[in-house]
Design a protein around this motif. Structure first.
Motif, PDB file in Angstrom:
ATOM      1  N   TRP A 171     -12.901   3.510  -4.857  1.00 52.35           N
ATOM      2  CA  TRP A 171     -11.941   4.470  -5.406  1.00 52.35           C
ATOM      3  C   TRP A 171     -10.757   4.734  -4.488  1.00 52.35           C
ATOM      4  O   TRP A 171      -9.875   5.538  -4.830  1.00 52.35           O
ATOM      5  CB  TRP A 171     -12.654   5.799  -5.697  1.00 52.35           C
ATOM      6  CG  TRP A 171     -13.447   6.325  -4.532  1.00 52.35           C
ATOM      7  CD1 TRP A 171     -14.723   5.998  -4.210  1.00 52.35           C
ATOM      8  CD2 TRP A 171     -12.999   7.231  -3.539  1.00 52.35           C
ATOM      9  NE1 TRP A 171     -15.114   6.656  -3.070  1.00 52.35           N
ATOM     10  CE2 TRP A 171     -14.066   7.438  -2.633  1.00 52.35           C
ATOM     11  CE3 TRP A 171     -11.796   7.919  -3.326  1.00 52.35           C
ATOM     12  CZ2 TRP A 171     -13.960   8.276  -1.542  1.00 52.35           C
ATOM     13  CZ3 TRP A 171     -11.701   8.761  -2.229  1.00 52.35           C
ATOM     14  CH2 TRP A 171     -12.778   8.929  -1.363  1.00 52.35           C
ATOM     15  N   ASP A 172     -10.699   4.073  -3.333  1.00 46.66           N
ATOM     16  CA  ASP A 172      -9.543   4.228  -2.449  1.00 46.66           C
ATOM     17  C   ASP A 172      -9.131   2.885  -1.858  1.00 46.66           C
ATOM     18  O   ASP A 172      -8.781   2.782  -0.686  1.00 46.66           O
ATOM     19  CB  ASP A 172      -9.809   5.253  -1.353  1.00 46.66           C
ATOM     20  CG  ASP A 172     -10.930   4.832  -0.412  1.00 46.66           C
ATOM     21  OD1 ASP A 172     -11.693   3.914  -0.768  1.00 46.66           O
ATOM     22  OD2 ASP A 172     -11.023   5.406   0.688  1.00 46.66           O
ATOM     23  N   ALA A 173      -9.147   1.853  -2.687  1.00 45.16           N
ATOM     24  CA  ALA A 173      -8.712   0.522  -2.246  1.00 45.16           C
ATOM     25  C   ALA A 173      -7.254   0.586  -1.799  1.00 45.16           C
ATOM     26  O   ALA A 173      -6.412   1.210  -2.447  1.00 45.16           O
ATOM     27  CB  ALA A 173      -8.877  -0.486  -3.381  1.00 45.16           C
ATOM     28  N   ALA A 174      -6.954  -0.058  -0.664  1.00 39.90           N
ATOM     29  CA  ALA A 174      -5.607  -0.056  -0.104  1.00 39.90           C
ATOM     30  C   ALA A 174      -5.108  -1.479   0.065  1.00 39.90           C
ATOM     31  O   ALA A 174      -5.873  -2.375   0.446  1.00 39.90           O
ATOM     32  CB  ALA A 174      -5.585   0.676   1.236  1.00 39.90           C
ATOM     33  N   HIS A 175      -3.845  -1.683  -0.226  1.00 38.03           N
ATOM     34  CA  HIS A 175      -3.212  -2.989  -0.062  1.00 38.03           C
ATOM     35  C   HIS A 175      -2.053  -2.884   0.915  1.00 38.03           C
ATOM     36  O   HIS A 175      -1.447  -1.814   1.067  1.00 38.03           O
ATOM     37  CB  HIS A 175      -2.707  -3.507  -1.410  1.00 38.03           C
ATOM     38  CG  HIS A 175      -3.783  -3.913  -2.351  1.00 38.03           C
ATOM     39  ND1 HIS A 175      -3.542  -4.404  -3.616  1.00 38.03           N
ATOM     40  CD2 HIS A 175      -5.138  -3.919  -2.215  1.00 38.03           C
ATOM     41  CE1 HIS A 175      -4.686  -4.671  -4.229  1.00 38.03           C
ATOM     42  NE2 HIS A 175      -5.672  -4.390  -3.398  1.00 38.03           N
ATOM     43  N   GLY A 176      -1.751  -3.986   1.567  1.00 35.32           N
ATOM     44  CA  GLY A 176      -0.641  -4.025   2.511  1.00 35.32           C
ATOM     45  C   GLY A 176      -1.046  -4.715   3.795  1.00 35.32           C
ATOM     46  O   GLY A 176      -2.099  -5.351   3.891  1.00 35.32           O
ATOM     47  N   THR A 177      -0.212  -4.588   4.805  1.00 36.40           N
ATOM     48  CA  THR A 177      -0.475  -5.208   6.095  1.00 36.40           C
ATOM     49  C   THR A 177      -1.357  -4.307   6.943  1.00 36.40           C
ATOM     50  O   THR A 177      -1.603  -3.151   6.617  1.00 36.40           O
ATOM     51  CB  THR A 177       0.845  -5.483   6.830  1.00 36.40           C
ATOM     52  OG1 THR A 177       1.476  -4.228   7.137  1.00 36.40           O
ATOM     53  CG2 THR A 177       1.788  -6.312   5.961  1.00 36.40           C
ATOM     54  N   ASP A 178      -1.830  -4.828   8.058  1.00 36.90           N
ATOM     55  CA  ASP A 178      -2.631  -4.017   8.971  1.00 36.90           C
ATOM     56  C   ASP A 178      -1.837  -2.838   9.520  1.00 36.90           C
ATOM     57  O   ASP A 178      -2.396  -1.778   9.822  1.00 36.90           O
ATOM     58  CB  ASP A 178      -3.133  -4.879  10.144  1.00 36.90           C
ATOM     59  CG  ASP A 178      -4.135  -5.927   9.697  1.00 36.90           C
ATOM     60  OD1 ASP A 178      -4.734  -5.724   8.622  1.00 36.90           O
ATOM     61  OD2 ASP A 178      -4.312  -6.935  10.408  1.00 36.90           O
ATOM     62  N   VAL A 179      -0.539  -3.013   9.664  1.00 38.30           N
ATOM     63  CA  VAL A 179       0.304  -1.953  10.215  1.00 38.30           C
ATOM     64  C   VAL A 179       0.641  -0.918   9.148  1.00 38.30           C
ATOM     65  O   VAL A 179       0.702   0.282   9.417  1.00 38.30           O
ATOM     66  CB  VAL A 179       1.599  -2.553  10.806  1.00 38.30           C
ATOM     67  CG1 VAL A 179       2.528  -1.440  11.304  1.00 38.30           C
ATOM     68  CG2 VAL A 179       1.256  -3.519  11.928  1.00 38.30           C
ATOM     69  N   SER A 180       0.858  -1.348   7.920  1.00 33.93           N
ATOM     70  CA  SER A 180       1.290  -0.446   6.851  1.00 33.93           C
ATOM     71  C   SER A 180       0.516  -0.754   5.572  1.00 33.93           C
ATOM     72  O   SER A 180       0.807  -1.733   4.877  1.00 33.93           O
ATOM     73  CB  SER A 180       2.799  -0.604   6.612  1.00 33.93           C
ATOM     74  OG  SER A 180       3.215   0.185   5.545  1.00 33.93           O
ATOM     75  N   LYS A 181      -0.454   0.084   5.278  1.00 33.78           N
ATOM     76  CA  LYS A 181      -1.219  -0.047   4.045  1.00 33.78           C
ATOM     77  C   LYS A 181      -0.953   1.145   3.138  1.00 33.78           C
ATOM     78  O   LYS A 181      -0.716   2.257   3.605  1.00 33.78           O
ATOM     79  CB  LYS A 181      -2.713  -0.148   4.341  1.00 33.78           C
ATOM     80  CG  LYS A 181      -3.148  -1.507   4.859  1.00 33.78           C
ATOM     81  CD  LYS A 181      -4.665  -1.619   4.865  1.00 33.78           C
ATOM     82  CE  LYS A 181      -5.091  -3.029   5.261  1.00 33.78           C
ATOM     83  NZ  LYS A 181      -6.564  -3.191   5.203  1.00 33.78           N
ATOM     84  N   ASN A 182      -1.025   0.903   1.839  1.00 36.09           N
ATOM     85  CA  ASN A 182      -0.879   1.958   0.848  1.00 36.09           C
ATOM     86  C   ASN A 182      -2.134   2.010  -0.018  1.00 36.09           C
ATOM     87  O   ASN A 182      -2.634   0.970  -0.466  1.00 36.09           O
ATOM     88  CB  ASN A 182       0.338   1.698  -0.050  1.00 36.09           C
ATOM     89  CG  ASN A 182       1.650   1.783   0.698  1.00 36.09           C
ATOM     90  OD1 ASN A 182       1.878   2.732   1.447  1.00 36.09           O
ATOM     91  ND2 ASN A 182       2.510   0.789   0.510  1.00 36.09           N
ATOM     92  N   ILE A 183      -2.639   3.223  -0.246  1.00 36.40           N
ATOM     93  CA  ILE A 183      -3.781   3.392  -1.136  1.00 36.40           C
ATOM     94  C   ILE A 183      -3.291   3.272  -2.574  1.00 36.40           C
ATOM     95  O   ILE A 183      -2.322   3.923  -2.970  1.00 36.40           O
ATOM     96  CB  ILE A 183      -4.460   4.757  -0.935  1.00 36.40           C
ATOM     97  CG1 ILE A 183      -4.906   4.912   0.510  1.00 36.40           C
ATOM     98  CG2 ILE A 183      -5.652   4.917  -1.868  1.00 36.40           C
ATOM     99  CD1 ILE A 183      -5.496   6.274   0.827  1.00 36.40           C
ATOM    100  N   LEU A 184      -3.922   2.426  -3.356  1.00 38.01           N
ATOM    101  CA  LEU A 184      -3.505   2.216  -4.731  1.00 38.01           C
ATOM    102  C   LEU A 184      -3.598   3.518  -5.532  1.00 38.01           C
ATOM    103  O   LEU A 184      -4.447   4.367  -5.249  1.00 38.01           O
ATOM    104  CB  LEU A 184      -4.377   1.153  -5.396  1.00 38.01           C
ATOM    105  CG  LEU A 184      -4.294  -0.266  -4.837  1.00 38.01           C
ATOM    106  CD1 LEU A 184      -5.269  -1.178  -5.566  1.00 38.01           C
ATOM    107  CD2 LEU A 184      -2.880  -0.803  -4.950  1.00 38.01           C
ATOM    108  N   PRO A 185      -2.747   3.693  -6.535  1.00 34.78           N
ATOM    109  CA  PRO A 185      -2.866   4.867  -7.411  1.00 34.78           C
ATOM    110  C   PRO A 185      -4.233   4.912  -8.085  1.00 34.78           C
ATOM    111  O   PRO A 185      -4.894   3.878  -8.253  1.00 34.78           O
ATOM    112  CB  PRO A 185      -1.755   4.644  -8.447  1.00 34.78           C
ATOM    113  CG  PRO A 185      -0.801   3.700  -7.790  1.00 34.78           C
ATOM    114  CD  PRO A 185      -1.625   2.820  -6.907  1.00 34.78           C
TER     115      PRO A 185
END
Length: 380
Positions: A171-185
């Protein structure tokens, strides 16, 4: 001996049902305290007609479920398998999900079921207004639901259902780089991150060449942790370990948190759903159904911050005060392996983080559709 077995089975199931019912009744009492902040299967052997669909407790988090299996079902057997994949699609999203369900009839009037959402979601996402849109893809398993159904009445025309959903999906999968990730809506997550209890009641009656079905549900999310601490205190939320404001968000006052708030700050208000269905079987080996679904949350949903280390929940700008679906379904009746096809048209009110009730968002009608195609089988 047979009479004693039936009574024993019903008593055991009734105990489980009573526990979930108590949770729902308790939820009604305290709902008003949270108000400012802020869908079922008809059993395999319960009635002569089979009606199969989600009860709303599974937590897919996006799109409308809005199509139920209505028909004769699969004949014979104490174990029933139901599979009805649904495709939700619109201008900027495509969700392909299914909730496979295995059900067992310990006695003629009672059914025990287990189900879990699986699938994938693809959508255009904008984390905040000053960031560009991007396409995100997520998938896997969702939340696990256990349910109990029991028919009663002189002709079995009533059915009550209780269900309990566990936060087994991510329920809190995040995408992005190791430095900057965003939690999906949340709409892109496969789970909700909270538990929920559902209490439902069905009523059906036969007419010439058909049947009417009416049902209603109360769904109440809640949360509990045995250690009474936010699961991210030692990782993402280290900066909040000594916080004094809103401390109960990070250190639970009790094991049970009596409202549906995840450790990321997502808040799911209780909701009420109502369904009205007419089924027509005047054509041999076909059962056609015309379905209307209505869902209203009892409060405004809140969403998490997309930054993993920032605890800053806020009202959902995409919140809708009510949702409805108009659907048509047809079962191709076969004794051992029936097939079902359905199509649905979602109708919503306007997006509003305050939760104000409005007329339908007319310009959006026709921009979102649901299609379903599945099977059912019986064994043993």
């Amino acid at each position: 001996m047979e009479y004693r077995f039936r009574m024993s089975g019903i008593s055991a199931v009734g105990t489980v049902g009573a526990v979930v019912a108590i949770i729902c009744l308790y939820a009604l009492v305290i709902t008003g305290k949270r108000f400012s902040k802020g869908v079922a299967d008809y059993g395999g052997l319960l009635t002569p007609w089979q009606c199969v669909g989600g009860c709303g407790a599974g937590g897919s988090g996006g799109g409308s479920s809005g199509i139920k299996w209505i028909g004769e079902g699969a004949a014979g057997g104490r174990v029933h398998i139901e599979m009805l994949p649904k495709l939700n699609f619109g201008r900027e999203f495509v969700y392909m999900t299914a909730v496979p369900r295995v059900a067992f009839n310990p006695v003629y009037t009672t059914e025990l079921g287990i189900s879990m959402l699986v699938g994938f979601k693809e959508a255009r996402v904008q984390y905040q207004t000053n960031m560009p849109q991007q396409t995100e893809l997520n998938g896997g398993k969702g939340d696990l639901t256990l349910d109990v159904m029991h028919s009663f009445g002189s002709e079995g025309q009533f059915i009550w259902q209780t269900a309990l959903t566990f936060p087994t999906g991510e329920w809190d999968a995040a995408h992005g780089t190791d430095v900057s990730k965003n939690i999906l809506p949340q709409k892109m997550q496969m789970g909700q991150g909270v538990y929920s209890a559902t209490l439902g009641l069905f009523y059906s009656f036969d007419v010439e060449n058909g049947m009417y079905v009416f049902d209603g549900f109360l769904n109440y999310p809640f949360m509990f942790r045995f250690d009474k601490k936010n699961r991210y205190l030692e990782t993402d939320y280290k900066a909040y370990k000594n916080v004094t404001e809103n401390r109960e968000r990070f250190y639970y006052k009790h094991i049970l948190k009596h409202y549906g708030e995840s450790d990321r700050g997502d808040y799911y208000p209780p909701s009420i759903s109502l369904d009205a269905i007419y089924a027509y079987r005047g054509v041999p080996r076909l059962t056609q159904s015309f379905q209307l679904f209505f869902l209203a949350p009892l409060g405004v949903r809140w969403i998490h911050s997309h930054v993993p280390t920032e605890y800053n929940p806020m009202p959902d700008p995409d919140h809708r005060a009510w949702e409805a679906v108009l659907s048509y379904g047809v079962e191709f009746s076969r004794e051992r392996f029936p097939l079902f096809f359905g199509v649905g048209l979602p109708i919503h009110d306007r997006k509003d983080p305050v939760g104000k009730w409005d007329a339908p968002e007319w310009k959006n009608i026709g921009n979102e559709w649901i299609a379903a195609f599945g099977f059912k089988a019986a064994m043993f």
